[in-house]
Scaffold this active site. Structure first.
Site, PDB file in Angstrom:
ATOM      1  N   ALA A 114      38.761  70.881 -68.925  1.00 49.19           N
ATOM      2  CA  ALA A 114      39.771  69.879 -68.574  1.00 49.19           C
ATOM      3  C   ALA A 114      39.955  69.881 -67.067  1.00 49.19           C
ATOM      4  O   ALA A 114      39.757  70.903 -66.403  1.00 49.19           O
ATOM      5  CB  ALA A 114      41.093  70.183 -69.270  1.00 49.19           C
ATOM      6  N   ALA A 116      42.884  68.505 -64.306  1.00 48.75           N
ATOM      7  CA  ALA A 116      44.192  67.892 -64.076  1.00 48.75           C
ATOM      8  C   ALA A 116      44.459  67.836 -62.577  1.00 48.75           C
ATOM      9  O   ALA A 116      43.615  68.209 -61.755  1.00 48.75           O
ATOM     10  CB  ALA A 116      45.280  68.673 -64.813  1.00 48.75           C
ATOM     11  N   SER A 117      45.644  67.365 -62.217  1.00 40.10           N
ATOM     12  CA  SER A 117      45.938  67.096 -60.817  1.00 40.10           C
ATOM     13  C   SER A 117      46.043  68.359 -59.975  1.00 40.10           C
ATOM     14  O   SER A 117      45.707  68.349 -58.795  1.00 40.10           O
ATOM     15  CB  SER A 117      47.242  66.296 -60.707  1.00 40.10           C
ATOM     16  OG  SER A 117      48.286  66.965 -61.396  1.00 40.10           O
ATOM     17  N   ALA A 119      45.071  71.763 -61.307  1.00 37.28           N
ATOM     18  CA  ALA A 119      44.085  72.800 -61.645  1.00 37.28           C
ATOM     19  C   ALA A 119      42.982  72.244 -62.529  1.00 37.28           C
ATOM     20  O   ALA A 119      43.138  71.199 -63.170  1.00 37.28           O
ATOM     21  CB  ALA A 119      44.783  73.971 -62.333  1.00 37.28           C
ATOM     22  N   GLN A 120      41.882  72.967 -62.544  1.00 37.30           N
ATOM     23  CA  GLN A 120      40.748  72.655 -63.403  1.00 37.30           C
ATOM     24  C   GLN A 120      40.459  73.877 -64.262  1.00 37.30           C
ATOM     25  O   GLN A 120      40.596  75.006 -63.802  1.00 37.30           O
ATOM     26  CB  GLN A 120      39.544  72.288 -62.539  1.00 37.30           C
ATOM     27  CG  GLN A 120      38.360  71.731 -63.304  1.00 37.30           C
ATOM     28  CD  GLN A 120      37.430  70.941 -62.397  1.00 37.30           C
ATOM     29  OE1 GLN A 120      37.816  69.917 -61.841  1.00 37.30           O
ATOM     30  NE2 GLN A 120      36.205  71.412 -62.236  1.00 37.30           N
ATOM     31  N   VAL A 121      40.044  73.650 -65.526  1.00 37.16           N
ATOM     32  CA  VAL A 121      39.898  74.739 -66.485  1.00 37.16           C
ATOM     33  C   VAL A 121      38.440  74.854 -66.911  1.00 37.16           C
ATOM     34  O   VAL A 121      37.809  73.851 -67.283  1.00 37.16           O
ATOM     35  CB  VAL A 121      40.800  74.510 -67.717  1.00 37.16           C
ATOM     36  CG1 VAL A 121      40.598  75.613 -68.749  1.00 37.16           C
ATOM     37  CG2 VAL A 121      42.268  74.444 -67.295  1.00 37.16           C
ATOM     38  N   LYS A 147      41.643  79.079 -65.386  1.00 37.76           N
ATOM     39  CA  LYS A 147      42.352  77.955 -64.777  1.00 37.76           C
ATOM     40  C   LYS A 147      42.396  78.181 -63.268  1.00 37.76           C
ATOM     41  O   LYS A 147      42.877  79.218 -62.798  1.00 37.76           O
ATOM     42  CB  LYS A 147      43.769  77.879 -65.362  1.00 37.76           C
ATOM     43  CG  LYS A 147      44.593  76.687 -64.915  1.00 37.76           C
ATOM     44  CD  LYS A 147      45.920  76.675 -65.683  1.00 37.76           C
ATOM     45  CE  LYS A 147      46.771  75.473 -65.344  1.00 37.76           C
ATOM     46  NZ  LYS A 147      48.035  75.465 -66.134  1.00 37.76           N
ATOM     47  N   ASP A 281      58.175  71.695 -72.244  1.00 33.09           N
ATOM     48  CA  ASP A 281      57.219  70.586 -72.077  1.00 33.09           C
ATOM     49  C   ASP A 281      56.257  70.546 -73.263  1.00 33.09           C
ATOM     50  O   ASP A 281      55.042  70.617 -73.096  1.00 33.09           O
ATOM     51  CB  ASP A 281      56.458  70.756 -70.763  1.00 33.09           C
ATOM     52  CG  ASP A 281      55.643  69.520 -70.398  1.00 33.09           C
ATOM     53  OD1 ASP A 281      55.989  68.419 -70.871  1.00 33.09           O
ATOM     54  OD2 ASP A 281      54.667  69.657 -69.643  1.00 33.09           O
TER      55      ASP A 281
END
Length: 452
Positions: A114, A116-117, A119-121, A147, A281
């Site tokens: 994945a 995201a804005s 971090a990247q996993v 992550k 969340d």
């Protein structure tokens, strides 16, 4: 090259202009018009990058301060961006550990799971056994996820936060800020972003969560590999499962969705009423059901905390819902910082009574979201300020109800909460300190009755 300020203004104005036909150039009914402006803001935030994506996510959990249309639109915010090259991720890992990923892990997959804005996993496997803070040893070869904070993300986001703070200062005191304090919101936003930029904080909360539920074999969260974790790199156990959008597959595999719905709602009540710290969340990407028939909590980026006194007052508000007592709800909401001016007490009490009378669904179960979010809207209609933590908790409870009903539509989250409220209030009645505090008032009340 235009300044960042000019880019922000240009992108936002451009999206607002594109939504003018949907808003019928400002002549559409209120709800349609608000939905169009909300869509423009969401599209703007997605284009403006990580800081604005995170701001949108914060807005999505704050129905106490923003319109239902804006909250709903921001809930659809896509925190998914094109992945950056694996070489950039490897450079962060190399900088943090002075070693290549192959020296740290038995295997490291350059294809991201994945992006995201912030971090990247990536997926990896352990080269050696690891003993987590709690739970069994993770053996060599165990699958983990790594992550990694994107290079330059911290500097970019903090620069945008500074710009947003200046805009918020200008907005404060205008008619657009009647329902919320924009500077306080930005301060909360900055705190959330700082927490997400230091991945160790997420790891610590995950460890605390695993410890809290150490005796519950139906609730799991990733265990942290601290020897492979820094502020910019978080390595944790890999958990497989089905998202709430794929429940038919889960049911076909034998997952007890009804049982997990009830257990999951109970687990959240335990977080709120017993521990005073909760996952705030719980959107569908952050909670799985697993082949082992458990509920897996992921991504502890947004969390809530409650003091013992706040937990007691929240318990009383929930008891007011259980027993349909608007006076109790108002009295203990006041203790939580919801100050209703004297001239508004009667209309708010009347509106609250109507909400309590209208919270029953056709199937006979009670609807917490109807009551909780309705209460926030009622307070907003009277321009009554709502403490951020209070609104966040109500939104979280409403979200948990939605998650539980996705698993089992007939669940009654109010009934699920009742044993917790009864047990906590029962313990409080026997607390010697509380008895000493209340005894003089109780004696005076008794004497008044006896002498009438």
């Amino acid at each position: 090259m235009p300044s960042r300020n000019a880019v922000i203004v240009g992108v936002t104005l451009g999206q607002l202009v594109r939504q003018l036909p949907s808003a019928r150039f400002g002549l559409a009914p209120g709800r349609v018009r608000r939905a169009a402006w909300a869509r423009a803001l969401r599209l703007s935030f997605e284009r403006l990058g990580p800081a604005f994506v995170k701001l949108g996510q914060l807005i999505s959990v704050r129905p106490d301060e923003f319109s239902a249309e804006l909250v709903a639109e921001m809930q659809s915010m896509q925190d998914a961006v094109p992945p950056i090259p694996a070489s950039a991720i490897r450079s962060v890992i190399r900088s943090e550990f002075a070693a290549e990923p192959e020296e740290l892990f038995a295997s490291f997959d350059d294809t991201p799971l994945a992006a995201a804005s912030i971090a990247q996993v990536h997926r990896a496997t352990l080269a050696a056994p690891c003993r987590p803070v709690w739970g069994d040893v993770l053996p060599a070869g165990a699958e983990v996820v790594v992550k990694v904070v994107r290079p330059g993300a911290a500097e970019s986001i903090r620069g945008d936060v500074a710009i947003v703070r200046r805009l918020a200062t200008r907005l404060a005191g205008t008619r657009f800020a009647r329902r919320f304090d924009p500077v306080a919101l930005v301060d909360e936003f900055a705190e959330t972003v700082d927490r997400e930029l230091d991945l160790r904080k997420e790891g610590r909360f995950a460890d605390r969560f695993v410890f809290d539920f150490r005796d519950d074999d139906k609730v799991v969260a990733p265990r942290i590999v601290w020897s492979r974790t820094t502020a910019k790199v978080l390595t944790m156990e890999y958990i497989t499962g089905w998202r709430l959008s794929d429940l038919e597959t889960a049911r076909a595999a034998g997952v007890d969705c009804k049982g997990l719905a009830i257990h999951g709602a109970t687990a959240f009540m335990r977080q709120v009423f017993v521990y005073g710290r909760y996952h705030a969340d719980l959107h569908p990407a952050n909670i799985f059901v697993t082949p082992e028939n458990t509920i897996a909590y992921l991504d502890f980026g947004i969390v809530g905390y409650l003091t013992p006194e706040e937990r007691m007052n929240i318990t009383q508000v929930m008891a007011a819902l259980v027993y349909r007592d608007p006076d109790r709800a108002l009295r203990y909401s006041e203790k939580l910082g919801v100050h209703v001016p004297p001239e508004h007490v009667e209309p708010v009490r009347k509106g609250l009574g109507e909400l309590l009378d209208g919270d029953v669904r056709p199937d006979g179960t009670r609807d917490f979201a109807h009551f909780g979010l309705g209460f926030l809207r009622l307070l907003g209609a009277h321009d009554i300020a709502i403490p951020g933590g209070y609104g966040l908790l109500i939104k979280s409870l409403a979200t948990v109800e939605g998650v539980a009903r996705a698993l089992y539509p007939e669940i009654d989250i109010v009934s699920t909460a009742q044993p917790f409220t009864t047990r906590i209030l029962g313990r409080a009645m026997g607390d010697p300190v509380r008895v000493r505090e209340r005894m003089p008032a109780a004696v005076r009340a008794a004497l008044r009755v006896l002498t009438e």
